[in-house]
Design an enzyme around this catalytic site. Structure first.
Site, short mmCIF file in Angstrom:
data_model
loop_
_atom_site.label_atom_id
_atom_site.label_comp_id
_atom_site.label_asym_id
_atom_site.label_seq_id
_atom_site.Cartn_x
_atom_site.Cartn_y
_atom_site.Cartn_z
N GLY A 1 0.55 -1.48 0.02
CA GLY A 1 0.24 -0.02 0.22
C GLY A 1 1.24 1.29 -0.15
O GLY A 1 2.13 1.01 -0.49
N ASN A 2 0.47 2.60 0.58
CA ASN A 2 0.78 3.83 0.24
C ASN A 2 0.24 4.37 1.20
O ASN A 2 -0.63 4.04 1.74
CB ASN A 2 1.16 4.28 -1.09
CG ASN A 2 -0.35 4.54 -1.12
OD1 ASN A 2 -0.71 5.67 -0.88
ND2 ASN A 2 -0.73 4.33 -3.03
#
Ligand code: CTP
Length: 394
Positions: free
Chosen positions: A206-207
């Site tokens: 993810g980020n």
């Protein structure tokens, strides 16, 4: 937009009160009729004579002058809009709890018009739970908070708590008077948040995107009367009621959702932080720990903005974002042309207060004709207003 509007300006005791001379000038220049009410403490920071000269109206500071009484009810009902700027920490607490020991707080309690407030205080006071609680309380009364800005404070410290600049306040008041039908009938697609790319049933790539910027843009479009569809990755940010929200997890799901509805949209803003790569194979079972080193093969995700740029019709507007760490302008312009967007909103991680996790952002917008629109660091809500205004100009 403010031509002929009756604006009641309440000034409370904060050093930021010196900026109200400029605020009154701007309001008068816009054609508004301005009356000023000050708390006793405000008079220490800006002179009533200055404000009465600029507003061309007597400045009221006391509930009674000599033998006459300043009718707070009539004043509250006279105004089309009331703006309290600066709103000090002390006056904020009074508004939240219904105290009325001066003319300004009494007028506030009598006002039947929309009330805007522009708080101003030092960062520690602003961040104190008591203050934030008071902000929530006055928001729940339906008042609009013009967000504080970051910068140098009266204490000499740098941080959040500065009163919004006079022009930002005027813009907020203008927006209030813009017909809510300004974008009525327009269909707008907004993407927001990160994407999560599954590695196995329990892990993902993810980020750090929170989704705040994109949700603020979606909210602003809805306020202007547009019919908004928000395609939102994993994010806990809440949206305005009645918004059509399509929840997605991965880049592929976001691609599908956007491709399916883009054809019916007038405007699309791609503010999501979409993963560029995703695991080539998603393990069906949880991957067990074994070797010392472990690699995952990644494949490119589909570029949603680029795809929409390829299928875009003449009347549709497509807006992309560019988050850069170097050669910002060069890369932003490259994205503008390669993805066939009409506008690119650049945020650079080199700017203070911009990027993931901040409540503020600093943007520059580029259009296809080579124009560049630069904005100061602002709250994400204020940035959303700038973005929507720029799109409307287009
Ligand atoms: N974008 C998209 N689909 C992707 C990747 C990005 O729609 N798979 C969109 C983003 O929502 C943003 C724009 O493309 O509006 C630019 O995203 P950014 O991450 O800055 O650039 P990339 O195109 O991914 O290029 P790079 O990572 O090399 O900078």
């Amino acid at each position: 937009m403010l031509q002929g509007k009756k604006i009641l300006l309440g000034i409370s005791g904060s050093i930021a009160a010196y900026k109200t001379a400029v605020l009154v000038r701007l309001l008068i220049k816009e054609g508004a009729e301005v009356k000023v009410v000050m708390t006793p403490a405000a008079k220490e920071f800006v002179s009533p004579l200055t404000l009465s000269t600029l507003s061309k109206n007597a400045v009221l500071t006391d509930i009674a002058n000599n033998d006459s009484w300043n009718n707070h009810v009539i004043l509250g009902r006279w105004a089309d809009i009331m703006i309290i700027a600066p709103l000090s920490c002390n006056s904020l607490a009074k508004l939240a709890h219904g105290l009325c020991d001066n003319l300004l707080t009494a007028v506030y309690l009598s006002a039947t018009c929309p009330v805007f407030v522009a708080p101003a205080m030092d960062e520690d006071m602003w961040n104190h739970p008591a203050t934030q609680n008071n902000v929530d309380i006055i928001k729940s009364f339906g008042n609009t908070i013009i967000p504080v800005e970051s910068g140098e404070l009266a204490s000499g410290l740098i941080g959040e708590g500065r009163m919004a600049e006079p022009q930002t306040i005027v813009n907020a008041l203008n927006n209030c008077f813009l017909s809510s039908k300004e974008l009525a009938g327009k269909k707008v697609l907004v993407t927001a948040g990160p994407t999560y790319e599954a590695i196995d049933p329990v892990r993902f790539i993810g980020n750090h995107s929170s989704g705040k910027m994109g949700v603020a843009i979606a909210n602003e479009f809805q306020k202007r009367g547009a019919e908004v569809t928000l395609v939102l990755g994993p994010s806990s940010i809440s949206t305005m009621p009645n918004m059509n929200v399509v929840r997605v997890q991965s880049a592929e799901e976001m691609f599908e959702a956007c491709s399916n509805i883009f054809g019916t949209m007038d405007i699309a803003i791609m503010s999501a932080a979409v993963a560029d790569y995703t695991p080539a194979i998603v393990a069906e079972e949880k991957i067990k720990k074994s070797t010392d080193r472990f690699s995952i093969e990644l494949k490119k995700t589909k570029d949603i903005l680029k795809h929409l740029g390829e299928i875009k019709k003449e009347k549709q507007l497509l807006i992309g974002f560019a988050l850069e760490t170097q050669d910002e302008k060069k890369y932003a312009l490259k994205k503008l042309s390669e993805k066939n967007a009409d506008l690119i909103v650049l945020n650079s991680l080199n700017d203070n207060g911009a990027g993931f996790g901040f409540d503020t952002n600093k943007i520059t917008i580029f259009d296809k004709s080579g124009r560049e629109y630069q904005f100061d660091t602002k709250s994400k809500t204020a940035v959303a207003i700038d973005i929507v205004n720029t799109i409307i100009q287009l």
